[in-house]
Design a protein around this motif. Sequence first.
Motif, PDB file in Angstrom:
ATOM      1  N   ALA A 135       0.830  -1.208   0.000  1.00 35.89           N
ATOM      2  CA  ALA A 135       0.000   0.000   0.000  1.00 35.89           C
ATOM      3  C   ALA A 135       0.864   1.258   0.000  1.00 35.89           C
ATOM      4  CB  ALA A 135      -0.922  -0.004   1.211  1.00 35.89           C
ATOM      5  N   MET A 136       1.973   1.212   0.742  1.00 36.28           N
ATOM      6  CA  MET A 136       2.842   2.382   0.784  1.00 36.28           C
ATOM      7  C   MET A 136       3.608   2.562  -0.533  1.00 36.28           C
ATOM      8  SD  MET A 136       1.907   3.723   3.427  1.00 36.28           S
ATOM      9  CE  MET A 136       2.959   5.148   3.114  1.00 36.28           C
ATOM     10  N   MET A 208      -4.592 -12.568   0.565  1.00 37.40           N
ATOM     11  CA  MET A 208      -4.388 -12.593  -0.886  1.00 37.40           C
ATOM     12  C   MET A 208      -5.682 -12.316  -1.633  1.00 37.40           C
ATOM     13  SD  MET A 208      -2.378 -12.737  -3.378  1.00 37.40           S
ATOM     14  CE  MET A 208      -0.867 -13.272  -2.553  1.00 37.40           C
ATOM     15  N   ARG A 209      -6.758 -12.951  -1.197  1.00 37.41           N
ATOM     16  CA  ARG A 209      -8.040 -12.740  -1.872  1.00 37.41           C
ATOM     17  C   ARG A 209      -8.464 -11.276  -1.780  1.00 37.41           C
ATOM     18  NH1 ARG A 209     -13.754 -15.804  -0.373  1.00 37.41           N
ATOM     19  NH2 ARG A 209     -15.010 -14.851  -2.024  1.00 37.41           N
ATOM     20  N   ALA A 215      -7.297  -4.877  -5.997  1.00 40.23           N
ATOM     21  CA  ALA A 215      -6.571  -4.543  -7.218  1.00 40.23           C
ATOM     22  C   ALA A 215      -7.496  -4.578  -8.435  1.00 40.23           C
ATOM     23  CB  ALA A 215      -5.408  -5.512  -7.409  1.00 40.23           C
ATOM     24  N   TRP A 216      -8.393  -5.556  -8.469  1.00 41.76           N
ATOM     25  CA  TRP A 216      -9.337  -5.654  -9.576  1.00 41.76           C
ATOM     26  C   TRP A 216     -10.279  -4.455  -9.596  1.00 41.76           C
ATOM     27  CZ3 TRP A 216     -10.251  -7.052 -14.157  1.00 41.76           C
ATOM     28  CH2 TRP A 216     -11.539  -7.229 -14.656  1.00 41.76           C
ATOM     29  N   ALA A 231     -18.774  -0.726  -6.749  1.00 43.61           N
ATOM     30  CA  ALA A 231     -19.260  -0.957  -5.389  1.00 43.61           C
ATOM     31  C   ALA A 231     -20.053  -2.253  -5.314  1.00 43.61           C
ATOM     32  CB  ALA A 231     -20.120   0.216  -4.936  1.00 43.61           C
ATOM     33  N   GLU A 232     -20.813  -2.581  -6.363  1.00 39.77           N
ATOM     34  CA  GLU A 232     -21.562  -3.837  -6.395  1.00 39.77           C
ATOM     35  C   GLU A 232     -20.601  -5.029  -6.381  1.00 39.77           C
ATOM     36  OE1 GLU A 232     -24.075  -3.836  -9.767  1.00 39.77           O
ATOM     37  OE2 GLU A 232     -25.318  -2.168  -9.088  1.00 39.77           O
ATOM     38  N   ILE A 233     -19.539  -4.946  -7.173  1.00 41.53           N
ATOM     39  CA  ILE A 233     -18.546  -6.008  -7.226  1.00 41.53           C
ATOM     40  C   ILE A 233     -17.835  -6.146  -5.895  1.00 41.53           C
ATOM     41  CG2 ILE A 233     -16.403  -6.742  -8.331  1.00 41.53           C
ATOM     42  CD1 ILE A 233     -17.412  -5.307 -10.877  1.00 41.53           C
ATOM     43  N   TYR A 234     -17.483  -4.999  -5.315  1.00 41.98           N
ATOM     44  CA  TYR A 234     -16.744  -4.982  -4.063  1.00 41.98           C
ATOM     45  C   TYR A 234     -17.550  -5.598  -2.924  1.00 41.98           C
ATOM     46  CZ  TYR A 234     -13.825  -3.037  -0.333  1.00 41.98           C
ATOM     47  OH  TYR A 234     -13.006  -2.876   0.754  1.00 41.98           O
TER      48      TYR A 234
END
Length: 236
Positions: A135-136, A208-209, A215-216, A231-234
């Motif tokens: 992240a950094m 990992m998931r 990332a996707w 947002a729906e996917i997330y």
Amino acid sequence: MTAATSYPKISVIIPTLDAARELPATLTALVPAAIDGLVKEVIIADGGSQDETMRIAQEAGARVVAGPRGRGAQLAQGAAAARGAWLLFLHADTVLETTWAEEARAFLGAPERAGVFTLAFDAKGFAPRVVAAGAMARTRLLAAPYGDQGLLIARALYEEIGGFRPLPLFEDLDIIERLIKTKGRRALHVFRAKAVTSAARYERDGYMRRVLKNAWCLALYRFGASPARIAEIYAR
């Protein structure tokens, strides 16, 4: 006038939704800066909590504003209610390291820049350290910090770049993109002090998931997919 009161004051804005478990630690970390006079007020922008969030906020002396659920909208509402010359946006499950106030006070002389904190997780082990390091790297190389890292910005600059938009997702990236477009990459500063955020989502879903999912979603955002669709996917 004392040295503590001669500085511009910070309004801390925390969006909440059923945050009773995490909020006390987040608020406690702000107490020394409030006593010192650096923090003028803490505003809880709530999106309809059904737990003890409101009681905790009120007992801590925070101001509460309520509105529709949605982090972007809640952040914008909190900022509109704030009275400080500087705004610190902070997630309800993020605890600032004790050195944050010293760095923030020194930063108040740079009203044309905005600052984010160094991400860390409240979990031990290899996986949380690697995810935080990634992240950094993203923050420094791509100028793409997430809201978990907080955001300290002068009110004037916040208003100049248009503030938070009522997006269902990636409202944090959206405002940073406008900051950089307006002021350039040097306008984004990274504090050494850590923002220690909850690892609960990563531990629940698997590190990992969760990383791959984030990332996707980020890739979809970069390629122009609507925040509502992402947002729906997330949420799946």
